[in-house]
Design an enzyme around this catalytic site. Structure first.
Site, PDB file in Angstrom:
ATOM      1  N   ARG A 256       0.972  -1.291   0.014  1.00 28.14           N
ATOM      2  CA  ARG A 256       0.026   0.193  -0.045  1.00 28.14           C
ATOM      3  C   ARG A 256       0.800   1.320  -0.119  1.00 28.14           C
ATOM      4  NH1 ARG A 256      -3.300  -2.964  -1.471  1.00 28.14           N
ATOM      5  NH2 ARG A 256      -5.730  -3.265  -0.357  1.00 28.14           N
TER       6      ARG A 256
ATOM      7  N   GLU B 194      -4.512   7.288  -4.658  1.00 26.79           N
ATOM      8  CA  GLU B 194      -4.725   6.712  -6.134  1.00 26.79           C
ATOM      9  C   GLU B 194      -6.269   7.208  -6.544  1.00 26.79           C
ATOM     10  OE1 GLU B 194      -4.408   2.241  -5.531  1.00 26.79           O
ATOM     11  OE2 GLU B 194      -2.259   2.801  -4.648  1.00 26.79           O
TER      12      GLU B 194
ATOM     13  N   HIS C 177      -2.006   0.320  -9.689  1.00 26.49           N
ATOM     14  CA  HIS C 177      -2.358  -0.750  -8.675  1.00 26.49           C
ATOM     15  C   HIS C 177      -3.006  -2.022  -9.472  1.00 26.49           C
ATOM     16  CE1 HIS C 177      -4.016  -1.295  -4.417  1.00 26.49           C
ATOM     17  NE2 HIS C 177      -3.818  -2.477  -5.175  1.00 26.49           N
TER      18      HIS C 177
HETATM   19  C1  DGY Z   1      -6.064  -6.185  -2.628  1.00 28.76           C
HETATM   20  O1  DGY Z   1      -6.679  -7.376  -2.930  1.00 28.76           O
HETATM   21  O2  DGY Z   1      -5.671  -5.859  -1.510  1.00 28.76           O
HETATM   22  C2  DGY Z   1      -5.147  -5.584  -3.904  1.00 28.76           C
HETATM   23  O3  DGY Z   1      -4.417  -4.457  -3.278  1.00 28.76           O
HETATM   24  C3  DGY Z   1      -6.295  -5.383  -4.941  1.00 28.76           C
HETATM   25  O4  DGY Z   1      -5.508  -5.521  -6.007  1.00 28.76           O
END
Ligand code: DGY
Length: 330
Positions: free
Chosen positions: A237, A266, A285
């Site tokens: 993240r 984002e 992402h």
């Molecule tokens: C998640 O599943 O948390 C991912 O970051 C989304 O792609």
């Protein structure tokens, strides 16, 4: 009577059909201003929610007094006020496992792309600037045999270690809450402190979740420990990193490059200084974003939601305390 489900993510036709069979479904097609208004209008009746990429805080949850279950189409649950959900006995589920390998593939794509300058050099060819043989100015760094440093040795960290160890002959070092003997045995990995990892790894890969403890974990001090040859990879993240400190580390060549799939905000602003830097590979992402994996995640979320609404414990329950409290109340 069928339960009321609000979907804020469109599913494939077979999954939509399955959900329609078992529930009364309201679909919010997008989360723009109109979609959000529709969502707010649908929340008072909602007993189940399914979707992703929406911050579901107490203010929104208060609009949904009948809510029993939330199924996130993601492994990360940083978008949810888990304490508040638990306090209200609302079951939160996520979609681990099904995205592990794909997300690790994304991590390795970023490792290779940033080490071998794939995007920068492909753009050079596209721009008609490949006029002579490539020389040292455009050389990259080896990946095979280099030290792979993994911060956060969960499922995705392990899948990354597997690729590095077996595929690229990389010594693996890692830092996590506690040592993992099984990982050490399988991949010859070595546990080390965070500063030690930052000093020794050629590739520093973040795979840990965003929590109060990991928020801003990698900042100026941590970048200062890295070497000028280090390549920084983030598939966890954005907020685990102080993005301004990362920008400065890249600008000042404190580290060689970065491969980033996640950002503080984002979508990433078009004016982000990160986009001015040739030594950054930035992706939107895409960790789990393949046809196969996104379908598997959606299927998993539907299973979780339908189980919860049927009074069963969902396979991927995030807040077991909510389940215990519900059972105790029956
Ligand atoms: C998640 O599943 O948390 C991912 O970051 C989304 O792609």
């Amino acid at each position: 009577m069928k339960k009321q489900v609000v979907l804020y993510k469109k599913l494939s036709p077979p999954l939509m059909a399955r959900l329609h069979e078992q529930a009364q479904v309201t679909l919010i097609e997008d989360l723009g201003a109109q979609g959000l208004a529709k969502l707010r209008g649908a929340l008072p009746a909602a007993q189940g929610l399914l979707g992703a990429s929406l911050r579901l805080d107490a203010e929104l949850l208060d609009l949904a007094p009948r809510l029993e279950a939330v199924a996130s189409v993601s492994v990360g649950v940083d978008n949810y006020d888990i304490d508040y959900l638990t306090q209200r006995d609302i079951l939160l589920s996520n979609t681990p496992d099904v995205l592990t390998e794909t997300t690790a593939d994304t991590g390795f794509a970023l490792i290779l792309a940033s080490a071998r300058r794939v995007v920068e050099l492909a753009n050079l060819v596209r721009a008609g600037q490949w006029n002579r043989n490539i020389g040292p100015l455009h050389f990259g760094s080896d990946v095979h045999g280099k030290t792979l440093g993994i911060i956060g040795m969960g499922r995705i960290g392990e899948a990354l270690a597997q690729r590095g160890h077996f595929g690229f002959g990389m010594p693996v070092i890692y830092h996590s809450n506690s040592p993992k003997p099984a990982v050490e045995q399988r991949f010859g990995a070595r546990y080390c402190s965070l500063p030690e990892l930052l000093q020794q790894a050629d590739f520093i890969c973040l795979t840990l979740p965003l929590t109060d403890q990991t928020l801003g974990l990698i900042g100026r001090e941590e970048f200062a420990l890295m070497r000028p040859e280090s390549i920084f990879i983030n598939i966890s993240r954005g907020k685990v990193v102080d993005e301004q400190a990362l920008i400065e580390a890249l600008q000042q060549r404190q580290i060689r490059a970065a491969g980033l799939d996640v950002f503080e905000r984002e979508p990433l602003g078009h004016d982000s200084p990160l986009l001015q830097l040739n030594n950054v590979v930035a992706t939107p992402h895409i960790g789990s974003a393949t046809f196969e994996t996104r379908e598997a995640m959606a299927r998993c979320a539907v299973d979780n939601l339908l189980a919860a609404l049927a009074g069963q414990r969902p396979a991927n329950l995030v807040n077991p305390q909510a389940w215990e409290r519900r059972k105790a109340a029956v």
